[in-house]
Design an enzyme around this catalytic site. Structure first.
Site, short mmCIF file in Angstrom:
data_model
loop_
_atom_site.label_atom_id
_atom_site.label_comp_id
_atom_site.label_asym_id
_atom_site.label_seq_id
_atom_site.Cartn_x
_atom_site.Cartn_y
_atom_site.Cartn_z
N LYS A 58 1.15 6.93 4.56
CA LYS A 58 1.73 6.99 5.74
C LYS A 58 0.92 6.18 6.86
O LYS A 58 1.37 6.06 8.03
CB LYS A 58 1.65 8.62 6.23
CG LYS A 58 2.83 9.44 5.58
CD LYS A 58 4.23 9.08 6.01
CE LYS A 58 5.15 10.13 5.78
NZ LYS A 58 6.55 10.00 6.35
N SER B 74 2.74 8.51 -4.07
CA SER B 74 2.77 8.41 -2.38
C SER B 74 1.37 9.00 -1.67
O SER B 74 1.17 8.65 -0.75
CB SER B 74 3.87 8.88 -1.99
OG SER B 74 3.97 10.19 -2.41
#
Length: 420
Positions: A58, A313
């Site tokens: 992110k 992720s």
């Protein structure tokens, strides 16, 4: 960009994002995983975004977006709404760029996540806890932006966010010697899938791109099937890093062009995979981070002998969740069972249950009993862990043979959640 032309990430913009991110984000490793490669008889590589700055991808989109804001906007500061990895990416970006940031988080956000945002943002970030849901936090964040003129940093539905996330794909192709046959991408709002998918379709078009969502929040899958972006009325928020009721407008338009197949995986199987990765590979992965690896089982035959990349992720997994993860895994694997058992109110009834009903390897892990003196039978909520899935059938058979009346709770989710 021409208003009539739909947005699609350009290679030059993704390359520029990579240059911007060289100042702040790590070029994370692409590692071959021996255990998974042996299990699936293929070459399985993990893109380790769990090792990224702030422990998730992110940071890429957040910093790329914020760094490109005009100076006038930077002076006013930025606002975001998030209870997870996006908040940490924005906080870290604010600290590095020395700008003011406001981060709206639901009041229900675990303290561990709040502390992480405080740690990354330091003196540059103000955390505002409000409401019980993400939607409430987002609405208040946007209202703040209208009032103050601060820039709102969306977690996924933004061109610069998508292009920042796309640098994950750029790095994968930089680090591979052989063509990639399959790429598995976790999907929440769609920013990562849109960015990485767009890069691959332009640079490695023969790679088959598989998007993976949690079974309880299939917003992208349902939207692609419907041919339009739809909002789900309810979702299971367990996989908090990838559970949204509606994907982005931009991300949906890109994903419908770049994703070859969308699949979902059960939350219980994700939990099993998290435990396996920890026990076998010493990897500490958050639920969203395990999505891509969990989906491999559905492609056992297709990936045999192929080169496969799974994007991991993130690794922002609160240690306090591990008991819940273990519980969900046991329930999914058929190794944990809950019953309401009505015991005869006579001496020795419980001993009979333990000595006769329980198998030699069965373990009582939960027991709540209320004695009602005016009743012939007293109810107990019992949780039993078995060694093999098949042991369940012998357990219930022995209950019936010995006159124990029971109600099976696993198949009654409303009652199960209330009692256990």
């Amino acid at each position: 960009m021409n208003a009539d032309k739909k947005y699609f990430p350009r290679l030059e913009d993704i390359t520029q994002a990579k240059i911007t991110l060289n100042k702040i984000a790590s070029h994370t490793p692409l590692e071959k995983n021996r255990n998974l490669s042996e299990e699936f008889n293929s070459n399985i590589f993990l893109k380790r975004e769990d090792l990224q700055t702030v422990r998730s991808y992110k940071i890429r989109g957040a910093y790329n977006k914020i760094a490109q804001l005009p100076k006038s906007s930077l002076q006013k500061g930025v606002v975001c709404a998030s209870a997870g990895n996006h908040a940490q990416g924005v906080a870290f970006s604010c600290s590095r760029l020395n700008i003011k940031g406001k981060i709206y988080m639901p009041a229900t956000t675990p303290k561990q996540k709040i502390r992480q945002v405080e740690m990354f943002g330091k003196k540059n970030v103000e955390i505002i806890l409000t409401g019980d849901t993400y939607d409430t936090a987002e609405n208040e964040a946007k209202a703040d932006c209208k009032k103050t003129g601060m820039a709102f940093i969306h977690p996924f539905d933004d061109e610069q966010i998508i292009e920042g996330q796309a640098t994950v794909g750029l790095e994968i192709l930089q680090d591979t010697k052989d063509p990639i046959d399959y790429l598995f991408i976790p999907v929440g709002g769609g920013g990562l899938a849109a960015g990485v998918g767009a890069y691959f379709k332009q640079v490695s078009p023969k790679t088959k791109i598989i998007g993976v969502e949690p079974e309880g929040a299939p917003s992208m899958k349902k939207s692609l099937e419907a041919g339009k972006n739809i909002e789900l009325s309810t979702i299971d928020k367990f996989v908090d890093g990838a559970s949204v009721q509606k994907v982005g407008a931009l991300t949906f338009d890109v994903c419908r062009e770049v994703i070859d197949e969308m699949v979902t995986v059960p939350e219980g199987r994700i939990c099993t995979k998290i435990l396996e990765l920890y026990n076998h590979d010493a990897l500490v992965i958050e639920p969203a981070g395990a999505l891509s690896i969990t989906a491999l089982e559905q492609f056992q035959n297709e990936v045999k002998g192929k080169n496969v990349v799974c994007i991991v992720s993130g690794s922002n997994n609160d240690i306090t969740r591990m008991e819940e993860i273990k519980e969900r895994s046991l329930l999914f694997e058929g190794l944990k069972h809950y019953f309401i058992v009505r015991f005869p109110q006579r001496a020795g009834a419980l001993r009979t249950f333990v000595d006769v009903v329980l198998g030699p390897n069965d373990d009582v892990t939960h027991f709540e009993y209320s004695k009602k003196t005016n009743r012939e039978k007293g109810p107990a909520v019992i949780g039993i862990e078995v060694q093999q899935k098949e042991d369940y059938y012998g357990l219930v058979k022995r209950m019936e043979e010995n006159g124990f009346i029971y109600e099976y709770l696993n198949e009654k989710p409303d009652l199960f959640q209330f009692l256990v």
